[in-house]
Scaffold this motif. Structure first.
Motif, PDB file in Angstrom:
ATOM      1  N   ARG A   1     108.534  72.086 159.773  1.00 28.18           N
ATOM      2  CA  ARG A   1     107.313  71.453 160.368  1.00 28.18           C
ATOM      3  C   ARG A   1     106.623  72.336 161.136  1.00 28.18           C
ATOM      4  N   LEU A  31     113.934  76.047 153.202  1.00 26.83           N
ATOM      5  CA  LEU A  31     113.020  75.296 152.214  1.00 26.83           C
ATOM      6  C   LEU A  31     111.855  74.671 152.626  1.00 26.83           C
ATOM      7  N   TRP A  32     111.790  74.099 154.101  1.00 23.91           N
ATOM      8  CA  TRP A  32     110.753  73.522 154.533  1.00 23.91           C
ATOM      9  C   TRP A  32     110.573  73.514 155.807  1.00 23.91           C
ATOM     10  N   GLY A  68     106.898  71.863 152.230  1.00 21.55           N
ATOM     11  CA  GLY A  68     107.885  72.261 151.748  1.00 21.55           C
ATOM     12  C   GLY A  68     107.706  73.257 150.647  1.00 21.55           C
ATOM     13  N   LEU A  69     108.589  73.424 149.790  1.00 25.05           N
ATOM     14  CA  LEU A  69     108.569  74.497 148.436  1.00 25.05           C
ATOM     15  C   LEU A  69     106.955  74.268 147.937  1.00 25.05           C
ATOM     16  N   ARG A  94     102.109  63.155 161.495  1.00 28.13           N
ATOM     17  CA  ARG A  94     102.533  64.412 160.580  1.00 28.13           C
ATOM     18  C   ARG A  94     101.997  64.166 159.179  1.00 28.13           C
ATOM     19  N   ILE A 113     107.089  67.461 171.557  1.00 35.31           N
ATOM     20  CA  ILE A 113     106.909  67.063 169.917  1.00 35.31           C
ATOM     21  C   ILE A 113     105.436  67.565 169.709  1.00 35.31           C
ATOM     22  N   LYS A 159     113.351  73.643 159.212  1.00 37.39           N
ATOM     23  CA  LYS A 159     114.368  72.682 158.993  1.00 37.39           C
ATOM     24  C   LYS A 159     115.359  73.285 158.006  1.00 37.39           C
ATOM     25  N   SER A 166     109.499  58.636 155.291  1.00 40.89           N
ATOM     26  CA  SER A 166     109.948  59.898 154.753  1.00 40.89           C
ATOM     27  C   SER A 166     109.054  60.895 154.717  1.00 40.89           C
ATOM     28  N   ASP A 167     109.341  62.386 155.045  1.00 43.33           N
ATOM     29  CA  ASP A 167     108.479  63.267 154.977  1.00 43.33           C
ATOM     30  C   ASP A 167     108.357  64.102 153.599  1.00 43.33           C
ATOM     31  N   ARG A 168     109.427  63.658 152.951  1.00 40.14           N
ATOM     32  CA  ARG A 168     109.684  64.335 151.543  1.00 40.14           C
ATOM     33  C   ARG A 168     108.535  63.897 150.563  1.00 40.14           C
TER      34      ARG A 168
END
Lengths: 546, 168
Positions: free
Chosen positions: A520, A517-518, A240-241, A171, A166, A514, A89-91
């Motif tokens: 890539r 809020l975020w 992200g944020l 990442r 890509i 995306k 997960s990227d979160r």
């Protein structure tokens, strides 16, 4: 430098530049941090060497890479893990990653490697020491990874179109520096050659992570990637944020970045004329920008539509580059763009900065903030009121009680200790709001100022809650680009615009939003490989695979 | 004792002061003071007392505001104040030493005297590590936790990347 650095034309007004809508279309420049770091590595003809390799055939294990920069050796310790697909997960709330990294100060011994191998995969839950300079982690782009491994195992080269689309093998989802989780404070290395710029040590880590990913995929694939393809594989990042409040909590740093960029643009516009070869170079940069835009596609239809509009606008503007003879050629371009969109203007600004390396490269020495704000206090409350009227009219004009203008609130989540953005009318927690509502605070301060002049300290004794606003007004009086001229709690505020601004200073390309809020991005795409670091290879602004 | 980086101690000090209901500017300054104070091996006891009585932090911030204001109009850049409580006096000295500008601070009896050069940066060195007791660390973490907002369904649904499934 005196003979070749023109006096800049008048810089753009901060009221024009420091708007979210414009910050949200900024582009990387040659004074972006990764670019200036790679330029330094190229100037030193640095070489990345693999000093430790304990990796299974499937690519899981440990590796160490070292590089000498400015007379100091830095080493990337990379830990590659076998991550189940469902755990990827990227979160920021993730707890496991394909790879974890520490940039180490010096050459790590076996004990250091063992310690890092135990701590780095824990990331925020780990504990680090003063020789650990950067902590990071990354996830594979599984599609890209599998395609390259399969191609190399088959004795062929990977899908060129996929590399173009890509653009990276892994990442990063966080790159921590400056004291976080016990790692070294920035002040411990900020005086070292090559590391004085903002985020320089983080950019060094990112560049070395990219080197590792290329090494690893070739190890697993059992073959060598074509150099042009390898060069076009940068390192991805999902942001992200968490990154957004930084621009508000570091106003002097923001000022110094923007002031350097605006000064660079001003110096480019002041160039009196261009030799024929320089004219050709600028025209070539314009063609490269067009090609880069043509290769820059994103899945989000709205964002891709914006890119296609920029591509079309740039094509329409391109004939302006056909004749750059005569006086003030770059300022003519700039003036011609004044009726164009902010996106085109910011692309042109980055191009003009690219065109005059001798005039702008030295500005990278002015982009750090090693001291913090050095401001004098106001003479009295009238002096304070005057500064507000002059610098904060945009904030005073807003109705801060309007629900639309104060709908959002920034806060820190208990679950992950990360910044988040809530709706104060729908969600709990607004009483714990992080003070990023600068415009509203300055307007409230202005309302409470007494009619008769008096000492500001006397006023603050009665109103200690206004001290934050007083400080921001004092900072903006000395540092004109220190403040974003929009409400950051308005319903219309798009944090993605703040991310784009900051990431462009890092040198990011291929922004792929995306949501609001975020995003890539890709870093180091087109950059010279670890064994190609020399001055003739440092021209990689807006890379094109073709 | 635990070894911390300057930045993490300063950042936690800001959060702790915020959790103690100190206004933002004073909380920011408290964080800088805290790092300077412990870096200079100052006593932790007055720090803990200040966090228990946040009016102390606001009052110290106000004392510094007055000193800075007075120094800015003094030809020699000097100003002084009196502070009878030894612990608060120690924090006041650390607060002044932690300012981003160059400062020279001396104490005589209960008088704190400062020479401030407001547009010159501080040249005071920062250590590699700062020792923090478990007791102070716990107090800082407990107060900082008061600033964190618990998760809710809305916050989880609205977080960056929420619902993300595709990985390329």
């Amino acid at each position: 430098m005196k003979d070749i650095v023109p006096e800049p034309v008048e810089l753009r007004n901060p009221q024009e530049v420091m708007r979210l809508a414009r910050m949200g279309v900024m582009m990387p420049t040659r004074i972006s941090f990764l670019r200036s770091l790679v330029r330094r590595l190229c100037a030193e003809k640095a070489r990345i060497t693999r000093t430790h390799w304990q990796m299974c055939e499937a690519g899981f294990g440990r590796a160490v890479y070292s590089v000498t920069l400015g007379g100091h050796v830095y080493s990337l310790v990379a830990i590659s893990n076998d991550l189940p697909g469902e755990a990827r997960s990227d979160r920021v709330i993730a707890t496991a990653w394909d790879a974890a990294f520490v940039l180490f100060d010096g050459v790590p011994g076996a004990d250091d490697i063992d310690r890092i191998a135990a701590q780095a995969p824990l990331q925020e839950a780990g504990r680090f020491g003063p020789r650990d300079l950067v902590l990071s982690r990354a996830n594979k782009s599984v599609r890209m990874w599998d395609n390259i491994v399969a191609a190399l195992r088959a004795g062929t080269q990977p899908d060129r179109a996929m590399i173009r689309d890509i653009g990276y093998l892994m990442r990063t989802t966080a790159v921590y520096g400056n004291g976080k989780f016990g790692i070294a404070d920035r002040h411990l290395v900020q005086d070292r050659p090559g590391l004085s710029g903002p985020f320089a040590v983080e950019m060094l880590a990112v560049y070395m992570i990219r080197h590792f990913t290329l090494d690893l995929v070739q190890h697993v694939g059992g073959g060598a990637l074509d150099r042009a393809l390898a060069r076009h594989l940068g390192i991805g990042n999902a942001t992200g944020l968490g990154m957004a409040p930084f621009l508000v909590t570091h106003p002097v740093l923001l000022n110094n970045w923007m002031l350097a960029r605006e000064t660079a643009l001003g110096r480019a516009r002041a160039v009196p004329d261009l030799a024929p070869e320089a004219q050709a170079h600028v025209a070539g940069l314009a063609r490269r920008a067009a090609a880069h835009l043509a290769e820059w596609h994103v899945p989000g239809p709205e964002d891709d539509s914006l890119l296609r509009t920029l591509e079309a606008d740039w094509a329409r503007f391109a004939p302006r580059f056909d004749d750059l003879s005569g006086t003030d050629p770059l300022d003519r371009l700039w003036q011609a763009a004044q009726g164009e969109t902010p996106a085109l203007q910011e692309l042109l600004a980055a191009l003009l900065i690219e065109a005059v390396p001798e005039a702008v490269d030295g500005l990278t020495e002015c982009m750090a903030d090693p001291f913090g704000p050095l401001v004098a206090p106001f003479e009295d409350t009238d002096d304070l009121r005057t500064a507000i009227a002059r610098d904060w009219a945009w904030a005073l004009e807003q109705d801060h009680a309007d629900p639309a203008l104060c709908r959002r609130f920034w806060y820190v989540s208990m679950a992950k200790l990360e910044p988040r953005l809530g709706d104060r009318f729908q969600e709990p927690g607004a009483e714990l709001e992080t003070p990023l509502d600068i415009a509203r605070r300055v307007a409230a301060l202005h309302c409470d100022l007494p009619d008769a002049p008096g000492r500001v300290s006397d006023f603050l004794a009665l109103h200690p809650e206004h001290a934050h606003a007083v400080n921001r007004v004092a900072v903006l009086r000395r540092y004109p680009y220190a403040e974003i001229r929009d409400s950051l709690i308005a319903a219309t505020c798009r944090p993605i615009d703040m991310l784009r601004c900051k990431l462009s200073f890092f040198g990011a390309t291929k922004f792929d939003p995306k949501s609001d809020l975020w995003t890539r991005i890709t870093l180091a795409q087109g950059a010279p490989l670890g064994d190609e670091l020399s001055p003739e290879n440092e021209d990689w602004w807006l890379p094109v695979l073709g | 004792m635990m070894d911390w980086s300057w930045t993490e101690l300063q950042a936690l000090g800001v959060k702790a002061a915020s959790g103690a209901q100190v206004p933002p500017a004073q909380a920011l300054a408290f964080g800088a003071m805290l790092a300077r104070h412990l870096a200079d091996e100052g006593d932790e006891a007055p720090v803990l007392r200040a966090l228990e009585a946040p009016d102390t932090i606001v009052a110290l911030a106000h004392a510094v505001e007055r000193l800075v204001e007075a120094a800015s109009i003094s030809p020699a850049g000097t100003a002084s104040t009196r502070e009878g409580d030894a612990g608060r006096r120690a924090l006041l000295v650390s607060w002044l030493n932690g300012l981003p500008c160059r400062s020279e601070v001396s104490v005589a009896g209960d008088t704190v005297r400062a020479m401030l050069s407001l547009v010159e940066p501080s040249t005071r060195a920062r250590p590699v590590r700062i020792a923090v007791s478990q007791r102070l660390a716990d107090a800082l973490h407990d107060l900082a936790a008061r600033t964190y907002v618990p998760d809710s369904a809305a916050s989880r649904a609205g977080g960056a990347g929420a619902g993300l499934m595709e990985l390329d």
